[in-house]
Design a protein around this motif. Structure first.
Motif, PDB file in Angstrom:
ATOM      1  N   TRP A   1       1.334  -0.988  -0.235  1.00 59.16           N
ATOM      2  CA  TRP A   1       0.146   0.070  -0.051  1.00 59.16           C
ATOM      3  C   TRP A   1       0.484   1.438  -0.087  1.00 59.16           C
ATOM      4  O   TRP A   1       2.556   1.190  -0.169  1.00 59.16           O
ATOM      5  N   ARG A   2       0.233   2.383  -0.182  1.00 60.62           N
ATOM      6  CA  ARG A   2       1.145   3.460  -0.825  1.00 60.62           C
ATOM      7  C   ARG A   2       0.412   4.910   0.279  1.00 60.62           C
ATOM      8  O   ARG A   2      -1.064   4.618   0.820  1.00 60.62           O
ATOM      9  N   LEU A   3       1.106   5.718   0.834  1.00 60.52           N
ATOM     10  CA  LEU A   3      -0.036   7.006   1.197  1.00 60.52           C
ATOM     11  C   LEU A   3       1.017   8.265   0.625  1.00 60.52           C
ATOM     12  O   LEU A   3       1.966   8.444   1.387  1.00 60.52           O
ATOM     13  N   ASP A   4       0.448   9.017   0.289  1.00 57.49           N
ATOM     14  CA  ASP A   4       0.909  10.254   0.144  1.00 57.49           C
ATOM     15  C   ASP A   4       0.902  10.986   1.433  1.00 57.49           C
ATOM     16  O   ASP A   4       0.604  11.795   2.126  1.00 57.49           O
TER      17      ASP A   4
ATOM     18  N   GLY B   1      -5.988  -2.380   4.575  1.00 61.98           N
ATOM     19  CA  GLY B   1      -6.963  -3.166   5.221  1.00 61.98           C
ATOM     20  C   GLY B   1      -7.277  -3.078   6.673  1.00 61.98           C
ATOM     21  O   GLY B   1      -8.665  -3.545   6.753  1.00 61.98           O
ATOM     22  N   PHE B   2      -5.905  -3.422   7.027  1.00 60.32           N
ATOM     23  CA  PHE B   2      -5.756  -3.525   8.564  1.00 60.32           C
ATOM     24  C   PHE B   2      -4.886  -1.979   9.496  1.00 60.32           C
ATOM     25  O   PHE B   2      -4.590  -1.933   8.844  1.00 60.32           O
ATOM     26  N   GLU B   3      -5.437  -1.532  10.477  1.00 54.93           N
ATOM     27  CA  GLU B   3      -5.766  -0.514  10.732  1.00 54.93           C
ATOM     28  C   GLU B   3      -5.608  -1.128  12.129  1.00 54.93           C
ATOM     29  O   GLU B   3      -7.325  -1.315  12.555  1.00 54.93           O
ATOM     30  N   THR B   4      -5.738  -0.074  13.395  1.00 53.62           N
ATOM     31  CA  THR B   4      -6.001   0.060  14.286  1.00 53.62           C
ATOM     32  C   THR B   4      -5.990   1.179  15.157  1.00 53.62           C
ATOM     33  O   THR B   4      -4.893   2.162  15.023  1.00 53.62           O
ATOM     34  N   ALA B   5      -6.560   1.566  16.483  1.00 54.05           N
ATOM     35  CA  ALA B   5      -6.314   2.985  16.575  1.00 54.05           C
ATOM     36  C   ALA B   5      -7.011   2.428  18.503  1.00 54.05           C
ATOM     37  O   ALA B   5      -7.390   1.488  18.747  1.00 54.05           O
TER      38      ALA B   5
ATOM     39  N   ALA C   1     -14.397   6.098   9.727  1.00 49.85           N
ATOM     40  CA  ALA C   1     -13.256   7.118   9.067  1.00 49.85           C
ATOM     41  C   ALA C   1     -13.295   5.356   7.924  1.00 49.85           C
ATOM     42  O   ALA C   1     -13.325   5.796   6.710  1.00 49.85           O
ATOM     43  N   SER C   2     -12.824   4.004   8.495  1.00 50.65           N
ATOM     44  CA  SER C   2     -13.321   3.312   7.550  1.00 50.65           C
ATOM     45  C   SER C   2     -14.276   3.099   6.658  1.00 50.65           C
ATOM     46  O   SER C   2     -13.994   2.110   5.938  1.00 50.65           O
ATOM     47  N   GLY C   3     -15.338   2.949   6.648  1.00 49.50           N
ATOM     48  CA  GLY C   3     -16.760   2.871   6.428  1.00 49.50           C
ATOM     49  C   GLY C   3     -17.058   4.445   5.282  1.00 49.50           C
ATOM     50  O   GLY C   3     -18.015   3.726   4.916  1.00 49.50           O
ATOM     51  N   ALA C   4     -15.770   4.972   5.304  1.00 51.78           N
ATOM     52  CA  ALA C   4     -16.828   6.565   4.927  1.00 51.78           C
ATOM     53  C   ALA C   4     -16.150   6.546   3.173  1.00 51.78           C
ATOM     54  O   ALA C   4     -14.914   6.152   3.422  1.00 51.78           O
ATOM     55  N   GLY C   5     -16.767   6.445   2.054  1.00 48.27           N
ATOM     56  CA  GLY C   5     -15.966   6.495   0.611  1.00 48.27           C
ATOM     57  C   GLY C   5     -15.439   5.700   0.098  1.00 48.27           C
ATOM     58  O   GLY C   5     -15.440   4.185   0.809  1.00 48.27           O
ATOM     59  N   ASP C   6     -14.978   5.651  -0.654  1.00 43.06           N
ATOM     60  CA  ASP C   6     -13.457   4.524  -0.780  1.00 43.06           C
ATOM     61  C   ASP C   6     -12.696   4.237   0.354  1.00 43.06           C
ATOM     62  O   ASP C   6     -11.495   3.190  -0.125  1.00 43.06           O
ATOM     63  N   ALA C   7     -12.696   4.620   1.086  1.00 48.34           N
ATOM     64  CA  ALA C   7     -11.572   4.130   2.601  1.00 48.34           C
ATOM     65  C   ALA C   7     -12.373   2.594   2.631  1.00 48.34           C
ATOM     66  O   ALA C   7     -11.448   1.742   3.290  1.00 48.34           O
ATOM     67  N   ARG C   8     -13.517   2.694   2.609  1.00 40.81           N
ATOM     68  CA  ARG C   8     -14.304   1.157   2.874  1.00 40.81           C
ATOM     69  C   ARG C   8     -13.642  -0.206   2.103  1.00 40.81           C
ATOM     70  O   ARG C   8     -13.484  -0.893   2.227  1.00 40.81           O
ATOM     71  N   THR C   9     -12.928   0.236   1.358  1.00 45.05           N
ATOM     72  CA  THR C   9     -12.442  -0.699  -0.136  1.00 45.05           C
ATOM     73  C   THR C   9     -10.838  -1.381   0.615  1.00 45.05           C
ATOM     74  O   THR C   9     -10.149  -2.400  -0.125  1.00 45.05           O
ATOM     75  N   GLY C  10      -9.933  -0.823   1.323  1.00 48.91           N
ATOM     76  CA  GLY C  10      -9.054  -1.379   1.623  1.00 48.91           C
ATOM     77  C   GLY C  10      -8.455  -1.724   0.740  1.00 48.91           C
ATOM     78  O   GLY C  10      -7.373  -2.059   0.357  1.00 48.91           O
ATOM     79  N   GLY C  11      -8.460  -0.341  -0.446  1.00 48.95           N
ATOM     80  CA  GLY C  11      -7.772  -0.587  -1.338  1.00 48.95           C
ATOM     81  C   GLY C  11      -6.017  -0.079  -1.407  1.00 48.95           C
ATOM     82  O   GLY C  11      -5.632  -0.306   0.028  1.00 48.95           O
TER      83      GLY C  11
ATOM     84  N   ASP D   1      -4.142   2.763  -1.534  1.00 46.63           N
ATOM     85  CA  ASP D   1      -4.006   4.109  -1.163  1.00 46.63           C
ATOM     86  C   ASP D   1      -4.506   4.171  -0.302  1.00 46.63           C
ATOM     87  O   ASP D   1      -5.841   4.008  -0.375  1.00 46.63           O
ATOM     88  N   ARG D   2      -4.015   4.651   0.928  1.00 49.26           N
ATOM     89  CA  ARG D   2      -4.798   4.271   1.920  1.00 49.26           C
ATOM     90  C   ARG D   2      -5.198   6.412   2.655  1.00 49.26           C
ATOM     91  O   ARG D   2      -5.427   6.597   3.826  1.00 49.26           O
ATOM     92  N   LEU D   3      -5.218   6.946   1.406  1.00 51.03           N
ATOM     93  CA  LEU D   3      -5.149   8.885   2.114  1.00 51.03           C
ATOM     94  C   LEU D   3      -6.647   8.850   1.985  1.00 51.03           C
ATOM     95  O   LEU D   3      -6.425   9.171   2.856  1.00 51.03           O
ATOM     96  N   PRO D   4      -7.663   8.010   1.711  1.00 50.97           N
ATOM     97  CA  PRO D   4      -8.535   8.377   1.826  1.00 50.97           C
ATOM     98  C   PRO D   4      -9.540   8.320   2.972  1.00 50.97           C
ATOM     99  O   PRO D   4     -10.075   8.306   3.720  1.00 50.97           O
ATOM    100  N   LEU D   5      -8.438   7.199   3.501  1.00 54.14           N
ATOM    101  CA  LEU D   5      -8.304   6.737   5.047  1.00 54.14           C
ATOM    102  C   LEU D   5      -8.778   7.907   6.290  1.00 54.14           C
ATOM    103  O   LEU D   5      -9.509   7.862   6.813  1.00 54.14           O
ATOM    104  N   VAL D   6      -7.403   7.892   5.636  1.00 53.61           N
ATOM    105  CA  VAL D   6      -6.956   9.815   6.173  1.00 53.61           C
ATOM    106  C   VAL D   6      -7.932  10.745   6.315  1.00 53.61           C
ATOM    107  O   VAL D   6      -8.646  11.577   7.518  1.00 53.61           O
ATOM    108  N   GLU D   7      -8.603  10.846   4.683  1.00 56.01           N
ATOM    109  CA  GLU D   7     -10.033  11.769   4.507  1.00 56.01           C
ATOM    110  C   GLU D   7     -10.850  11.407   5.641  1.00 56.01           C
ATOM    111  O   GLU D   7     -11.511  12.500   5.429  1.00 56.01           O
ATOM    112  N   GLY D   8     -11.168  10.533   5.319  1.00 49.00           N
ATOM    113  CA  GLY D   8     -12.497  10.286   5.846  1.00 49.00           C
ATOM    114  C   GLY D   8     -11.972  10.129   7.490  1.00 49.00           C
ATOM    115  O   GLY D   8     -13.519  10.560   8.476  1.00 49.00           O
TER     116      GLY D   8
END
Length: 364
Positions: A71-74, A153-157, A183-193, A195-202
């Protein structure tokens, strides 16, 4: 107040301001170094947590990548999204990190497996992530920490012990996990792709919504460390003092140079005027000797020495040519000296007749 006293007072004021600004700038740099609290020791039992702690001292996002990352993150974009919110993201994209077979994760995996309703096959992911998250939050207790696993797609907080508490019964057991779930269930973040930036955006809007229920919301994180305002003001004042000092030094140098040039020009003009006056006086002497010859003959006085008159005339012609080409103060002074030597009274008849000629012929 007279003009001189006013200028003196102004110079004293400028001097006091410059010295005071310099002292303030030095203090603004030294105080943060001497009085800042100790930085996190970063000596946990988890190497991944230690590296993340070091990478998050004055940043909100740390990503440790490796060959074959899935995976990647900007990172700059993620940091801009988080801003100065007390949110830390530690991402591990290398396959050799957060490994379930690491001995320091053994107890954490066992704790996850003992939970009621736990899925045993997920413990190898949840255990390392939770242990690493808790270690980071222990060093930054007033923040919310998110850990990204090397597998997409695997993360914790988790939230540090200093993070504000909440008493809402509707919230999940872990408030930070609830924010991450939103955040994980918002938009593109739920796909677990990849690109991890959508996760931060959510994550950012989910966090803002979550803290609305806090009686005392968490404070912003000072990403620049303690004494930020003092350091910034010290840099600004120091720059202003340096610019003012440089301006004064340059101005003083220009003024001193201008004064030196002015004095040199005045000296050269004075030397030229003196040389012209002496050469004119020599011309008058030559004309007077020629004009008074008849009177001296009638009065019975002998005529002037022809050789002396010739030396004066030749000397005048030579100095007249020199003064036209002279340019320096020294050249004008030499012309004046030669003219005055020729203007001396008639030489002794027994003196060397070539003395004046030698004087006139000497180089300028």
């Amino acid at each position: 107040m007279t003009g001189g006293a006013w200028r003196t007072g102004l110079r004293w004021l400028i001097g006091v301001l410059l010295v005071g600004g310099a002292v303030f700038s030095i203090a603004g740099v030294l105080i943060p170094l001497l009085a800042a609290p100790d930085e996190p020791s970063s000596t946990t039992s988890i190497p991944e947590a230690d590296r993340a702690i070091d990478g998050l001292r004055e940043r909100s996002v740390y990503v440790e990548s490796g060959d074959g990352a899935e995976w990647r993150l900007d990172v700059p974009a993620a940091r801009e999204l988080i801003g100065d919110r007390p949110i830390l993201v530690a991402g591990f994209a290398g396959k050799d990190t957060l490994r379930s077979d690491a001995p320091y994760f053994r107890d954490a995996i066992a704790d996850v497996q003992r939970r009621p309703g736990a899925l045993g096959d997920l413990a190898e992911y949840d255990g390392p992530m939770e242990a690493t998250c808790a270690a980071i939050a222990g060093e930054y207790p007033d923040t919310m920490v998110v850990v990204l696993h090397p597998r997409p797609g695997f993360e914790t907080a988790c939230a540090g012990p200093g993070f504000p508490a909440h008493d809402s019964e509707d919230e999940p057991v872990s408030w930070a996990d609830g924010v991450l779930a939103s955040a994980s269930g918002a938009g593109d973040a739920r796909t677990g792709g990849a690109d991890r930036l959508p996760l931060v955006e959510g994550l950012v809007p989910a966090y803002e919504t979550g803290i609305e229920r806090f009686d005392a919301p968490p404070v912003e994180r000072d990403l620049a460390g303690p004494f930020r305002a003092l350091r910034i003001s010290a840099y600004v004042v120091g720059g202003a003092v340096a610019a003012a000092a440089l301006f004064l030094l340059v101005r003083h140098g220009v003024t001193a140079g201008g004064a030196s040039v002015g004095e040199s020009r005045r000296g050269r003009r004075a030397a030229r005027a003196s040389a012209q006056a002496d050469v004119h006086a020599l011309a008058d002497r030559v004309l007077a000797l020629e004009r008074d010859q008849a009177d001296r003959l009638l009065s019975g006085s002998g005529p002037p020495d022809p050789a002396h008159v010739l030396r004066l005339a030749e000397g005048y012609l030579d100095l007249a040519r020199r003064i036209e080409s002279a340019e320096t103060t020294e050249q004008y002074a030499e012309i004046s000296r030669l003219a005055r030597s020729l203007l001396d009274p008639d030489p002794d008849p027994d003196a060397d007749p070539d003395a004046d000629a030698d004087v006139v012929a000497s180089p300028a």
